[in-house]
Design a protein around this motif. Structure first.
Motif, PDB file in Angstrom:
ATOM      1  N   GLY A 176       0.793  -1.214   0.000  1.00 31.44           N
ATOM      2  CA  GLY A 176       0.000   0.000   0.000  1.00 31.44           C
ATOM      3  C   GLY A 176       0.825   1.262   0.000  1.00 31.44           C
ATOM      4  O   GLY A 176       0.289   2.348  -0.069  1.00 31.44           O
ATOM      5  N   LEU A 177       2.156   1.145   0.126  1.00 30.05           N
ATOM      6  CA  LEU A 177       3.012   2.326   0.192  1.00 30.05           C
ATOM      7  C   LEU A 177       3.913   2.446  -1.027  1.00 30.05           C
ATOM      8  O   LEU A 177       4.912   3.147  -0.988  1.00 30.05           O
ATOM      9  N   GLU A 178       3.531   1.784  -2.109  1.00 29.48           N
ATOM     10  CA  GLU A 178       4.427   1.763  -3.268  1.00 29.48           C
ATOM     11  C   GLU A 178       4.508   3.098  -3.983  1.00 29.48           C
ATOM     12  O   GLU A 178       5.481   3.399  -4.630  1.00 29.48           O
ATOM     13  N   ASP A 179       3.443   3.922  -3.925  1.00 29.01           N
ATOM     14  CA  ASP A 179       3.481   5.193  -4.646  1.00 29.01           C
ATOM     15  C   ASP A 179       2.851   6.288  -3.796  1.00 29.01           C
ATOM     16  O   ASP A 179       1.752   6.761  -4.068  1.00 29.01           O
ATOM     17  N   THR A 180       3.538   6.658  -2.740  1.00 24.26           N
ATOM     18  CA  THR A 180       2.990   7.672  -1.844  1.00 24.26           C
ATOM     19  C   THR A 180       3.081   9.068  -2.440  1.00 24.26           C
ATOM     20  O   THR A 180       2.391   9.977  -1.975  1.00 24.26           O
ATOM     21  N   ALA A 181       3.896   9.273  -3.475  1.00 19.99           N
ATOM     22  CA  ALA A 181       4.075  10.613  -4.047  1.00 19.99           C
ATOM     23  C   ALA A 181       2.753  11.191  -4.519  1.00 19.99           C
ATOM     24  O   ALA A 181       2.467  12.377  -4.313  1.00 19.99           O
ATOM     25  N   GLU A 182       1.931  10.360  -5.176  1.00 16.41           N
ATOM     26  CA  GLU A 182       0.653  10.858  -5.683  1.00 16.41           C
ATOM     27  C   GLU A 182      -0.272  11.254  -4.539  1.00 16.41           C
ATOM     28  O   GLU A 182      -1.045  12.192  -4.657  1.00 16.41           O
ATOM     29  N   TYR A 183      -0.210  10.535  -3.437  1.00 14.94           N
ATOM     30  CA  TYR A 183      -1.044  10.875  -2.287  1.00 14.94           C
ATOM     31  C   TYR A 183      -0.579  12.183  -1.653  1.00 14.94           C
ATOM     32  O   TYR A 183      -1.395  12.999  -1.219  1.00 14.94           O
ATOM     33  N   VAL A 184       0.728  12.352  -1.581  1.00 12.18           N
ATOM     34  CA  VAL A 184       1.278  13.545  -0.943  1.00 12.18           C
ATOM     35  C   VAL A 184       0.800  14.813  -1.647  1.00 12.18           C
ATOM     36  O   VAL A 184       0.613  15.854  -1.020  1.00 12.18           O
ATOM     37  N   ARG A 185       0.553  14.730  -2.971  1.00 13.13           N
ATOM     38  CA  ARG A 185       0.060  15.895  -3.718  1.00 13.13           C
ATOM     39  C   ARG A 185      -1.286  16.367  -3.171  1.00 13.13           C
ATOM     40  O   ARG A 185      -1.613  17.546  -3.243  1.00 13.13           O
ATOM     41  N   PHE A 186      -2.082  15.429  -2.688  1.00  8.05           N
ATOM     42  CA  PHE A 186      -3.428  15.743  -2.228  1.00  8.05           C
ATOM     43  C   PHE A 186      -3.527  15.937  -0.722  1.00  8.05           C
ATOM     44  O   PHE A 186      -4.414  16.639  -0.244  1.00  8.05           O
ATOM     45  N   PHE A 187      -2.654  15.270   0.037  1.00  9.95           N
ATOM     46  CA  PHE A 187      -2.870  15.148   1.473  1.00  9.95           C
ATOM     47  C   PHE A 187      -2.494  16.422   2.234  1.00  9.95           C
ATOM     48  O   PHE A 187      -1.636  17.194   1.803  1.00  9.95           O
ATOM     49  N   PRO A 188      -3.114  16.609   3.413  1.00  2.02           N
ATOM     50  CA  PRO A 188      -2.900  17.840   4.189  1.00  2.02           C
ATOM     51  C   PRO A 188      -1.663  17.780   5.074  1.00  2.02           C
ATOM     52  O   PRO A 188      -1.018  16.746   5.230  1.00  2.02           O
ATOM     53  N   THR A 189      -1.342  18.925   5.662  1.00  2.00           N
ATOM     54  CA  THR A 189      -0.364  18.987   6.751  1.00  2.00           C
ATOM     55  C   THR A 189      -0.947  18.252   7.962  1.00  2.00           C
ATOM     56  O   THR A 189      -2.147  18.298   8.210  1.00  2.00           O
ATOM     57  N   PHE A 190      -0.067  17.568   8.720  1.00  2.39           N
ATOM     58  CA  PHE A 190      -0.525  16.721   9.829  1.00  2.39           C
ATOM     59  C   PHE A 190      -0.058  17.296  11.159  1.00  2.39           C
ATOM     60  O   PHE A 190       1.128  17.587  11.340  1.00  2.39           O
ATOM     61  N   ILE A 191      -1.000  17.508  12.085  1.00  2.00           N
ATOM     62  CA  ILE A 191      -0.678  17.969  13.440  1.00  2.00           C
ATOM     63  C   ILE A 191      -1.198  16.930  14.428  1.00  2.00           C
ATOM     64  O   ILE A 191      -2.371  16.567  14.387  1.00  2.00           O
ATOM     65  N   TRP A 192      -0.305  16.476  15.288  1.00  2.00           N
ATOM     66  CA  TRP A 192      -0.722  15.544  16.350  1.00  2.00           C
ATOM     67  C   TRP A 192      -0.850  16.351  17.637  1.00  2.00           C
ATOM     68  O   TRP A 192       0.128  16.907  18.137  1.00  2.00           O
ATOM     69  N   ALA A 193      -2.082  16.418  18.162  1.00  2.00           N
ATOM     70  CA  ALA A 193      -2.341  17.127  19.418  1.00  2.00           C
ATOM     71  C   ALA A 193      -2.489  16.111  20.542  1.00  2.00           C
ATOM     72  O   ALA A 193      -3.403  15.285  20.531  1.00  2.00           O
ATOM     73  N   LEU A 194      -1.590  16.175  21.506  1.00  2.08           N
ATOM     74  CA  LEU A 194      -1.596  15.241  22.632  1.00  2.08           C
ATOM     75  C   LEU A 194      -2.188  15.929  23.860  1.00  2.08           C
ATOM     76  O   LEU A 194      -1.618  16.885  24.388  1.00  2.08           O
ATOM     77  N   ARG A 195      -3.341  15.442  24.296  1.00  2.00           N
ATOM     78  CA  ARG A 195      -4.055  16.063  25.407  1.00  2.00           C
ATOM     79  C   ARG A 195      -3.698  15.379  26.731  1.00  2.00           C
ATOM     80  O   ARG A 195      -3.356  14.186  26.766  1.00  2.00           O
ATOM     81  N   ASP A 196      -3.778  16.145  27.815  1.00  2.00           N
ATOM     82  CA  ASP A 196      -3.492  15.646  29.169  1.00  2.00           C
ATOM     83  C   ASP A 196      -2.135  14.942  29.223  1.00  2.00           C
ATOM     84  O   ASP A 196      -1.972  13.859  29.789  1.00  2.00           O
ATOM     85  N   PHE A 197      -1.138  15.569  28.622  1.00  2.00           N
ATOM     86  CA  PHE A 197       0.215  14.999  28.552  1.00  2.00           C
ATOM     87  C   PHE A 197       0.910  15.248  29.888  1.00  2.00           C
ATOM     88  O   PHE A 197       0.984  16.384  30.369  1.00  2.00           O
ATOM     89  N   THR A 198       1.440  14.203  30.485  1.00  2.00           N
ATOM     90  CA  THR A 198       2.014  14.327  31.839  1.00  2.00           C
ATOM     91  C   THR A 198       3.508  14.032  31.910  1.00  2.00           C
ATOM     92  O   THR A 198       4.125  14.235  32.960  1.00  2.00           O
ATOM     93  N   LEU A 199       4.101  13.530  30.807  1.00  2.00           N
ATOM     94  CA  LEU A 199       5.523  13.165  30.859  1.00  2.00           C
ATOM     95  C   LEU A 199       6.415  14.396  30.714  1.00  2.00           C
ATOM     96  O   LEU A 199       5.996  15.454  30.241  1.00  2.00           O
ATOM     97  N   GLN A 200       7.686  14.225  31.123  1.00  2.00           N
ATOM     98  CA  GLN A 200       8.703  15.231  30.869  1.00  2.00           C
ATOM     99  C   GLN A 200       9.254  15.012  29.461  1.00  2.00           C
ATOM    100  O   GLN A 200       9.528  13.877  29.070  1.00  2.00           O
ATOM    101  N   THR A 207      16.665  17.553  27.171  1.00  2.00           N
ATOM    102  CA  THR A 207      15.329  18.080  26.878  1.00  2.00           C
ATOM    103  C   THR A 207      15.108  18.106  25.363  1.00  2.00           C
ATOM    104  O   THR A 207      16.000  18.492  24.585  1.00  2.00           O
ATOM    105  N   ILE A 208      13.936  17.692  24.946  1.00  2.00           N
ATOM    106  CA  ILE A 208      13.601  17.672  23.515  1.00  2.00           C
ATOM    107  C   ILE A 208      12.325  18.480  23.273  1.00  2.00           C
ATOM    108  O   ILE A 208      11.571  18.792  24.195  1.00  2.00           O
ATOM    109  N   THR A 209      12.094  18.816  22.009  1.00  2.00           N
ATOM    110  CA  THR A 209      10.880  19.553  21.632  1.00  2.00           C
ATOM    111  C   THR A 209       9.742  18.570  21.375  1.00  2.00           C
ATOM    112  O   THR A 209       9.952  17.354  21.274  1.00  2.00           O
ATOM    113  N   GLU A 210       8.538  19.121  21.238  1.00  2.00           N
ATOM    114  CA  GLU A 210       7.390  18.275  20.898  1.00  2.00           C
ATOM    115  C   GLU A 210       7.620  17.559  19.570  1.00  2.00           C
ATOM    116  O   GLU A 210       7.293  16.373  19.423  1.00  2.00           O
TER     117      GLU A 210
END
Length: 637
Positions: A176-200, A207-210
């Motif tokens: 299913g990942l043989e031709d991701t280039a064509e999908y990338v033309r259509f697909f959106p920017t991806f944001i992962w929002a992590l709620r109630d995050f408790t780790l350091q 120290t690292i960034t999100e």
């Protein structure tokens, strides 16, 4: 929730509150007419932000923050059956005049109370297809459980086809990942929002960034065992489908006992750290979210987005897999037809405003036509897209050619009426003398000819007669020939020889006038042919400019994909994943070859050259005249 709309003259249709756009009733998805009509009324470019995620994870709160409201999307909508599906809220884009912010809030995924959850994947797929920024909202940390819950990403190639000629609906696993280039033309920017995050946010003692936290969570494992493939596959999907990624973490907004009244709480009552994190999230979304586009860089308006919603939902309900390329082509057919109509209306409106009939000459009308046609073609070019065979542009050329001819005929009719009115006024006295027998006396023919000449001289002095001046005069004089012959034959002051000479002179003058009319007609025909040549050259210039702009946009898309794939390839090589790096190398080489081809002069010439063939189908005799223009274009390129 019902909401009325308030329209803006600038092309926006703002909503005081959200409306259901796609309703989910068990196994059936359906489009809600009211919301669709409001979306279709948005003529501005749209930036579409969609949120997806498990139920009861606070998705709607983030969307209300983006809307700048405490209330809007129901914070409890994920467990209320009447709010299933996808909800929409159209708002003015903050600090971007002329753009509309479209927020899409989706029902919670994975709700066990729904029983049958197959539509969850379709909801997720629709959010991906419609958005320019996709927010995935989840609770806690990014662990294997979180990845397992994001299995919708691994099913995208089964639920979405990139190209109509792909020969299937994709697949799963590595296939299913043989031709991701064509999908990338259509697909959106991806944001992962992590709620109630408790780790350091720490890794190996630093120290690292999100974002670093997200990328570390997306690292692949080495090996080919089934459990390793299972571990890697969702991570590969995120890495390859969404090359532009961002991560935000959020503390708990307030104590658990107050969560149920979150809509009512002011910012001062919320955890300050959470408020700042939410503000950073909103600023990032506002700053980075781009206009929704389709491949080639064509910007999507609310009107076009509504068509996409209809197309995708109808396809899903028919039991087929939505195809992004097919949807774009269907959209292009509708939009290009509308573009022809809009351009033709633009032309008529300008002509009615600028053209004062009758014109004195044909070139005067053609000059006004050329100005209005140029603006009409510019209107068409701004709206049309993927008119690869140039049929729609050729249809517009034919439509404007027909309308020009109609204006020419109308110009002649108005001119004829004006000329006949002038001649009727000037000839009144002469016709009265004919009735009274004034010319039926010796030397009457000479007086008749003199009076007729006076009418002709006074007629020529009259202004604003228009293009039919000579034709009308010739017809008028021709109508007096029989009267003149009768007067001539009855004139006793003339000998037979003089009568023959006068008759021959009258015939000679009539023939000369007929030749003058024919020369004028021939000159007008040549002027119109030259105007067709000018029209074609103008169409070619505008088309060449449009294709060049589209090429630049396409090259920009390719550049973005190349950079992301090169970065991904480096990451794979660094991690020792030679197989994955090799596949990426092939995709990179393919993109580089495409870039090289697009930068060749022949790439543009091959796209614009079809206009001559298309125009010849609609405008007879056009191909020969167009050939020289195309040859000149090729030489210039």
């Amino acid at each position: 929730m019902a909401a009325a709309s308030s329209s803006s003259s600038s092309g926006g249709a703002w909503m005081p509150g959200p409306l259901c756009l796609v309703e989910n009733r068990g196994r059936r998805l359906s489009v809600c007419p009211e919301a669709l009509a409001l979306l279709a009324g948005v003529r501005q470019p749209v930036a579409v932000v969609a949120v997806v995620g498990l139920y009861r994870t606070g998705k709607s709160y983030l969307m209300n923050r983006l809307a700048g409201k405490r209330r809007g999307f129901s914070l409890g909508s994920t467990v209320q059956s009447q709010t299933k599906g996808i909800w929409i809220w159209c708002l003015p884009y903050p600090d971007r005049p002329g753009q509309t912010l479209v927020l899409l809030d989706t029902e919670g995924l994975g709700d066990v109370e729904k029983g049958d959850t197959q539509n969850d994947t379709w909801i997720f797929a629709l959010a991906v297809l419609l958005s320019s920024t996709l927010v995935y909202n989840s609770m806690g940390t990014i662990d294997q459980n979180a990845m397992d819950q994001l299995h919708y990403v691994t099913e995208l190639t089964e639920r979405i086809k990139a190209k109509a000629a792909s020969g299937g609906s994709g697949g799963s696993g590595e296939g299913g990942l043989e031709d991701t280039a064509e999908y990338v033309r259509f697909f959106p920017t991806f944001i992962w929002a992590l709620r109630d995050f408790t780790l350091q946010l720490e890794l190996n003692g630093r120290t690292i960034t999100e974002d670093e936290y997200l990328e570390n969570a997306l690292k692949l494992k080495k090996g080919d065992a089934p459990d390793v493939r299972l571990f890697n596959f969702p991570r590969e999907c995120i890495r390859f489908f969404f090359p532009i990624r961002k991560c935000f973490i959020f503390d708990r907004p307030t104590s658990g006992k107050n969560l149920h009244r979150l809509e009512e709480m002011t910012e001062s009552e919320l955890d300050p750290e959470f408020v700042e994190q939410a503000s950073q999230f909103c600023r990032y979304v506002y700053w980075t979210s781009k206009e929704k586009t389709i491949p080639g860089g064509h910007v999507v308006t609310g009107h076009l987005l509504a068509k996409l919603v209809e197309t995708y939902v109808e396809t899903i309900q028919s039991g087929k897999v939505p195809c992004m390329e097919s949807a774009v082509l269907a959209l292009a057919e509708i939009e290009n037809t509308a573009a022809v109509g809009e351009a033709a209306s633009c032309y008529v409106g300008l002509m009615e405003n600028k053209l004062k009939l009758p014109t004195e000459t044909v070139p005067e009308l053609l000059e006004i036509h050329a100005e209005c046609e140029k603006e009409a073609v510019r209107t068409f070019m701004a709206r049309a897209f993927k008119d690869d065979k140039r049929h729609f542009q050729a249809k517009l050329m034919k439509s404007l050619e027909d309308k020009k001819e109609e204006y020419c005929r109308k110009n002649e009719r108005e001119s004829s009426k004006r000329c006949q009115s002038v001649l009727a006024s000037l000839a009144g006295e002469l016709e009265e003398k004919v009735r009274m027998g004034t010319y039926s006396r010796p030397s009457g023919h000479k007086r008749f000819v003199e009076d007729l000449k006076k009418i002709e001289d006074r007629y020529r002095q009259e202004s604003k007669k228009g293009v039919m001046a000579e034709v009308a005069l010739q017809q008028f004089l021709k109508g007096k020939e029989s009267i003149g012959r009768t007067i001539l034959q009855s004139d006793e002051a003339l000998t037979e020889k003089e009568k023959e000479t006068a008759e021959a002179q009258a015939q000679l003058e009539a023939a000369w006038r007929e030749q003058e009319v024919q020369r004028q007609r021939q000159a007008e025909l040549e002027q119109k042919l030259q105007d067709q040549q000018r029209s074609y050259e103008m169409n070619m210039r505008q088309l060449e400019e449009k294709v060049a702009r589209e090429r630049d946009q396409l090259l920009e898309e390719q550049k973005m994909m190349l950079e992301s794939k090169l970065e991904e390839q480096q990451a794979m090589l660094k991690g020792g994943f030679e197989k994955e790096a090799g596949r990426l190398r092939e995709e990179i080489q393919h993109l580089q070859r495409e870039n090289e081809n697009m930068q060749k002069p022949s790439w543009i010439s091959s796209l614009v050259g079809g206009l001559a063939d298309a125009a010849s189908l609609f405008i007879p005799g056009f191909a020969g005249r167009a050939l020289g223009v195309v040859s000149n274009l090729f030489r210039r390129l």
